[in-house]
Enzyme design. Sequence first.
Site, PDB file in Angstrom:
ATOM      1  N   GLY A 174       0.812  -1.206   0.000  1.00 47.83           N
ATOM      2  CA  GLY A 174       0.000   0.000   0.000  1.00 47.83           C
ATOM      3  C   GLY A 174       0.847   1.258   0.000  1.00 47.83           C
ATOM      4  CD  GLN A 213      -6.451   5.245   6.645  1.00 45.42           C
ATOM      5  OE1 GLN A 213      -6.363   5.297   7.859  1.00 45.42           O
ATOM      6  NE2 GLN A 213      -7.269   4.401   6.039  1.00 45.42           N
ATOM      7  NE  ARG A 214      -3.141   3.350  -0.006  1.00 43.24           N
ATOM      8  CZ  ARG A 214      -3.361   2.082  -0.353  1.00 43.24           C
ATOM      9  NH1 ARG A 214      -3.499   1.164   0.588  1.00 43.24           N
ATOM     10  NH2 ARG A 214      -3.431   1.738  -1.614  1.00 43.24           N
ATOM     11  CD  GLU A 263      -7.936  -2.176   7.587  1.00 39.84           C
ATOM     12  OE1 GLU A 263      -8.743  -1.851   6.699  1.00 39.84           O
ATOM     13  OE2 GLU A 263      -6.729  -2.415   7.380  1.00 39.84           O
ATOM     14  CB  ILE A 286       0.007   4.206   6.606  1.00 38.84           C
ATOM     15  CG1 ILE A 286      -1.044   3.125   6.312  1.00 38.84           C
ATOM     16  CG2 ILE A 286       0.413   4.937   5.346  1.00 38.84           C
ATOM     17  CD1 ILE A 286      -2.384   3.694   5.894  1.00 38.84           C
ATOM     18  CG  ASP A 287      -0.909  -0.938   8.508  1.00 45.41           C
ATOM     19  OD1 ASP A 287      -1.837  -0.112   8.479  1.00 45.41           O
ATOM     20  OD2 ASP A 287      -0.900  -1.961   7.804  1.00 45.41           O
TER      21      ASP A 287
END
Length: 419
Positions: free
Chosen positions: A12, A298-299, A246, A142-143
């Site tokens: 991602g 968000q990313r 999520e 991003i996690d």
Amino acid sequence: MTANLLYAQSGGMTAVINASACGVIEAARARPERFGKVFAARDGIVGALTEQLYDLDAQSDAAIAALRHLPGGAFGSCRYDLQDIATHRHQYERLIEVFAAHDIGYFLYNGGGGSMLTAERLLRVGESLGYPLKVMGVPKTIDNDLADTDTSPGFGSAAKYVAVSAREAAHDVASMAGSSTKVFILEVMGRHAGWLAAAGGLAERAPGELPLLLLFAERAFDEATFLAAVRARVTSHGYCVIVASEGLKDAEGQFLSISADSPVYAWIQLGGVAAGLAGRIKQQLGYRTHWAVADYLQRSARHIASRTDLEQAYACGRAAVELLAAGEHGRMITLRRLSDAPYRWETDSVPLATVADVECTVPAAFIDAEGFGITEAARRHLRPLIEGEDYPPFRDGIPDYPALRLELAPRRLPDFTLD
């Protein structure tokens, strides 16, 4: 002796992954005695397998510098992981054939833990085949779940987006709570790690300022406890803002919501948590709700990127090339925190094998006693990561994101069919 360098993006996207690409390319161009051509794989490791390589020689220095402002992946990415060497050795042998055909001696993979596993496996195959390939991992996700690094480039900007969105939504909901919506739910990414949900806690400048409720992927969801917490916030403030991972799971470890299965090696697409929570609240408490899914927003929100994040992403790209030039390889660049206030950091590195496919979740010490907020330790850790702004150039009222005009290098090998 010089050799060509191949850079690839994986997984991602983030708002700042192209800043890492910029750092890689600029650092390689500054060392012509060590690095020859710089290639970029089209769509990550897929492009390397299918011999679709962009020759970046025609790109001007100004065009490469402009990558710092560009969201998405300038060269394309993929969700395609190399499989076990024993059962899919032909994939690795094909990569070595492609590298040899284009005199590629350096490979940099820009991605998360799964990408580091691919890089580590490729490193081992190169060694077993006697091919002089130097591999380096450039961190990104991003996690924020990469191990052995203070943070993962890409997280700071996504965290800033979540915190700002939650704060602004809180003002909106507060305005209408008397006669309309009382609960707003923002679903954020985080399959197994609730770092982005934790970032929602930064929406308030001091604990208790806003009626926030954070749902972490690390904590089993209990409906009764959750509904009681929602009711308490609405009773005290008139409204509630929820930021939910999520990847919420029940007590048995099952995801609360799965959007779709994917053929990518049993990978499943999550989604629907916010809608499900809204339904529970409406049915059990009778409150009017609204919900949103941050998803790609968000990313990709480069317009509100964290300056800290941008600088770290760029530094990681440069550091990867500088380590290669110094003779190091088989490592992933990391960020090491030197102090909280002021926030000071430096780049470091760890062996690929120590971070390959390893997930770093939110520590218990960062989640408050109630289980729906963050501690002061979490605030100290997270706040510096979202600080600073670095706006892209605007034209006609919107960001000006000119794309590179890329051309593929001539192919030298037969076609290859992906498994």
